[in-house]
Structure formats: C-alpha cells, structure tokens
Design a protein around this motif. Structure first.
Motif, short mmCIF file in Angstrom:
data_model
loop_
_atom_site.label_atom_id
_atom_site.label_comp_id
_atom_site.label_asym_id
_atom_site.label_seq_id
_atom_site.Cartn_x
_atom_site.Cartn_y
_atom_site.Cartn_z
N MET A 8 0.85 -1.19 0.00
CA MET A 8 0.00 0.00 0.00
C MET A 8 0.89 1.25 0.00
O MET A 8 1.82 1.34 0.78
N THR A 9 0.61 2.20 -0.92
CA THR A 9 1.42 3.39 -1.07
C THR A 9 0.87 4.54 -0.22
O THR A 9 -0.30 4.88 -0.33
N SER A 10 1.74 5.10 0.62
CA SER A 10 1.36 6.26 1.42
C SER A 10 1.86 7.53 0.75
O SER A 10 2.84 7.51 0.00
N PHE A 11 1.18 8.63 0.99
CA PHE A 11 1.59 9.92 0.43
C PHE A 11 1.10 11.05 1.32
O PHE A 11 0.25 10.85 2.19
N GLN A 12 1.65 12.24 1.06
CA GLN A 12 1.28 13.42 1.82
C GLN A 12 0.22 14.22 1.07
O GLN A 12 0.27 14.36 -0.15
N ALA A 13 -0.74 14.74 1.83
CA ALA A 13 -1.81 15.54 1.24
C ALA A 13 -2.26 16.60 2.22
O ALA A 13 -2.18 16.40 3.44
N LEU A 14 -2.73 17.72 1.70
CA LEU A 14 -3.36 18.73 2.54
C LEU A 14 -4.82 18.32 2.74
O LEU A 14 -5.55 18.14 1.76
N VAL A 15 -5.22 18.15 3.98
CA VAL A 15 -6.58 17.72 4.28
C VAL A 15 -7.28 18.80 5.09
O VAL A 15 -6.77 19.26 6.11
N VAL A 16 -8.43 19.22 4.61
CA VAL A 16 -9.25 20.22 5.30
C VAL A 16 -10.34 19.49 6.08
O VAL A 16 -11.10 18.70 5.51
N SER A 17 -10.40 19.72 7.38
CA SER A 17 -11.36 19.04 8.25
C SER A 17 -12.22 20.05 8.98
O SER A 17 -11.75 21.14 9.35
N THR A 52 -0.88 12.11 6.25
CA THR A 52 -0.49 10.94 5.47
C THR A 52 -1.74 10.20 5.03
O THR A 52 -2.60 9.89 5.87
N ARG A 53 -1.85 9.94 3.73
CA ARG A 53 -3.00 9.20 3.20
C ARG A 53 -2.51 7.98 2.44
O ARG A 53 -1.31 7.82 2.16
N GLU A 54 -3.45 7.12 2.07
CA GLU A 54 -3.13 5.91 1.31
C GLU A 54 -3.75 5.99 -0.07
O GLU A 54 -4.89 6.47 -0.22
N VAL A 55 -3.03 5.52 -1.07
CA VAL A 55 -3.56 5.52 -2.44
C VAL A 55 -4.87 4.75 -2.52
O VAL A 55 -5.79 5.13 -3.25
N ALA A 56 -4.99 3.70 -1.72
CA ALA A 56 -6.21 2.88 -1.73
C ALA A 56 -7.44 3.68 -1.33
O ALA A 56 -8.58 3.30 -1.67
N ASP A 57 -7.25 4.80 -0.64
CA ASP A 57 -8.38 5.61 -0.18
C ASP A 57 -8.84 6.65 -1.21
O ASP A 57 -9.85 7.33 -1.00
N VAL A 82 1.81 9.76 -14.98
CA VAL A 82 0.91 8.62 -14.82
C VAL A 82 1.65 7.46 -14.16
O VAL A 82 2.74 7.07 -14.60
N GLU A 83 1.06 6.96 -13.09
CA GLU A 83 1.62 5.80 -12.38
C GLU A 83 0.93 4.51 -12.81
O GLU A 83 1.57 3.49 -13.02
N GLN A 84 -0.39 4.57 -12.94
CA GLN A 84 -1.17 3.41 -13.40
C GLN A 84 -2.31 3.89 -14.27
O GLN A 84 -2.87 4.97 -14.02
N SER A 85 -2.66 3.11 -15.29
CA SER A 85 -3.77 3.47 -16.16
C SER A 85 -4.48 2.21 -16.63
O SER A 85 -3.83 1.22 -16.97
N SER A 86 -5.81 2.25 -16.65
CA SER A 86 -6.60 1.12 -17.13
C SER A 86 -7.18 1.40 -18.52
O SER A 86 -8.02 0.66 -19.00
#
Length: 330
Positions: free
Chosen positions: A1-10, A23-28, A73-77
C-alpha cells in the motif's frame, strides 16, 4: 500500500475548518481510470474557498482541495494513457468534491486528462493552471468578438490576481494597450513589469453605479471580480466593445440596464474553464504552449511547498496575494 502526503481540510466541532498536511493511502483515493503522481499544482481562489468550508464549492469534508494538477501517470486502465506519460488536469470536479491536487497522488477519470503540451514543462503548465487557461479563454473570446490591438485600451480588473495577472501579461504580449485595475497601489510596478501601460484605482470603477451609461473608455475588458464593477465597465465600453466575465470576488449580483447593449451594441461574454469540453481546453493549452507562450511566467509566481499552503490560503482569503502561487509536490 502506497502512502503519500496531502493537505486535508477538516471541519472541527466548533464549526471551524482546519487545513493540515496528513499521510494518506492511495487505496483511499476515489475511483478513476488513471493514477497520477503529482509534481505541481497551483493555488486558486476556488481552492481557498474550499479550504475555508464553502459548501458551494465542496460539500463533504474531510477533503483535499486543488483544482489543478500536473504529474506523471503511475497506473492506467485505458489505452489513451500509459505509465510514464506526463499529464495535466484542470477543472471538472477535481479539488471540488473529488480529492484534488494538493496531494502527491490523485486518481481521476481519463476524460479529465490532457497529455502535457509539448511547448510547456509540467512546472510551466501549473504556473498557468486554471488561471492561465481562463485568461486565455477570455482573450480568445474578445478576439472572436472582433477586438484588435489597434482598437484602444483594454481593461483588466482584479489585475494582481491569478487570472488578472496572466491576462495583463498575455494581452501585453499580443500588442494590446493594457489598463490594469487594482486596489493594491503597492503592486503598480509589478503590473507594469507584466506589461500594463496604465494603472487604474479599483475604487474609481465604482463611480457612477447610479448611472445607466458612462463615458466610453475601454475597447475591451477582462473582468475577474463581478459585482457593480462588472456592469460599470460594461457601461464604459466603446461602441461595439466586449467584456469577458470570469470572476466573482466582488459579488455575484449587479444592477443592470439594457441601455449599453442597445445603444452601443456592446457584448458581455461569459467564460467558463471548469466544464469546458476537453477538446476546447486542449486547443487553448496548445496556444499557451506555442504562439501565446509567455516568456515572463516565473515573474508571476511565488512557490510554496505543501506545508506552506495553509498560510498561503489565509493570505489569499485576506486579499494579500498577487500573481500565481505554485505548489511544488516533488
């Protein structure tokens, strides 16, 4: 599972909205045919509204804003895009209700994507972003309506903003005499460096709101603010002149009269850069990368990292920014 940084507004329990790097997950990420590793984004007024909890822009929180993104592009279908392609996306639902470009990864429908124009780097594409696309659409509409450089001065309102500053630079590069309207007198030299030949105090554009017509001053105009300024400029257009309208920072309503339209034959041209068909976006990006390519893009921009975005958003909401804010996610 790939983690990454993101700005999240809550949204907080007291009703405030707080922006934090998480920190977020690509799966999300939401569903979509193409996963992109974002290199650059840019901060637009709509992003600042989303980050402040504006439900007209973003309905559900937590949320990651960012209506612009450029990356690899990392992945494409789908067959149209392959891993390693450099792409850009502006508008549609990105950063509104779909997790946006203030993150190191996004996943979007292929129908939102364009391959990077050959004449622009990913960085240059985001120095322009939605603001540059919108400015180009405004100029294109004015020219389609008959505006030429020898017609007379062209006014740009909100000239220190993202769209306004690029509109000033683009019009000047195309040979137009540009009048830049702003409430920030201290930015006059900045606007002159972009090519403005006249600086107009924003407050003067509110003179005569009670009149149906004003003395003709402008061959054309790009209005980024709306409100009473918008219609005052319409009232001051030369005979047959046109105004391209694309913003609302001064308000969504104005007191209109039919007189400028039926006595001077002026045109009020609406400009949208969000839901525009992809083929039209592509044609504008081609222009911005070739015959309309700006040589002074870097002078328009201030670069920030992800962790600096909350402060930049606060400055934008307080009307303390100028030019473009580039977000570096590399």
């Amino acid at each position: 599972m790939t983690s990454f940084q993101a700005l999240v507004v809550s949204e907080q329990t007291d009703g405030r909205f707080v922006s934090q790097v998480q920190t977020r997950e690509v799966a999300d990420l939401p569903a979509g045919e193409v996963l992109i590793r974002v290199q650059y984004s840019s901060l637009n007024y709509k992003d600042a509204l989303s980050a402040s909890g504006n439900r007209g822009v973003t309905k559900l929180y937590p949320h990651t804003p960012g209506i612009d993104a450029a990356g690899i592009v990392e992945q494409s279908s789908v067959s149209e895009f392959a891993a390693g392609d450099e792409v850009i996306v502006t508008g549609y639902d990105l950063g509104m209700n779909t997790s946006g470009g203030f993150a190191q990864y996004i996943r979007v429908p292929a129908a939102w994507l364009l391959k990077r124009p050959q004449g622009l780097s990913l960085r240059e594409a985001m120095l322009l972003g939605t603001a540059g696309l919108t400015a180009a659409l405004c100029v294109a509409k004015l020219e389609q309506a008959g505006l030429t450089p020898d017609a007379g001065p062209v006014l740009v309102t909100g000239a220190t903003g993202g769209v306004g500053s690029i509109a000033v630079a683009l019009l000047a590069s195309l040979g137009y005499q540009v009048a830049a309207a702003t409430g920030k007198a201290e930015q006059a030299e900045f606007l002159k460096r972009l090519g403005a030949t006249q600086i107009v105090n924003r407050s003067s554009l509110l003179d005569g709101t009670d009149k149906a017509m004003l003395k003709p001053q402008w061959a054309g105009a790009v209005d980024t603010v709306g409100g009473d300024i918008l219609f005052n400029v319409v009232k001051a257009l030369h005979y047959g002149g046109s105004l391209a309208c694309c913003g609302l920072t001064a308000g969504v309503a104005f007191n209109a009269s039919v007189l400028p339209f039926i006595l001077r034959g002026v045109n009020l041209l609406g400009v949208d850069s969000v839901e525009l068909p992809l083929v039209v976006k592509a044609s504008m990006w081609d222009k911005l990368s070739l015959q309309w390519k700006l040589s002074n893009l870097e002078t328009l921009a201030h670069e920030v990292r992800l962790e600096q975005l909350p402060a930049a958003i606060e400055q934008m909401l307080a009307a303390k920014t100028s030019g473009r804010i580039l977000v570096n996610l590399t």
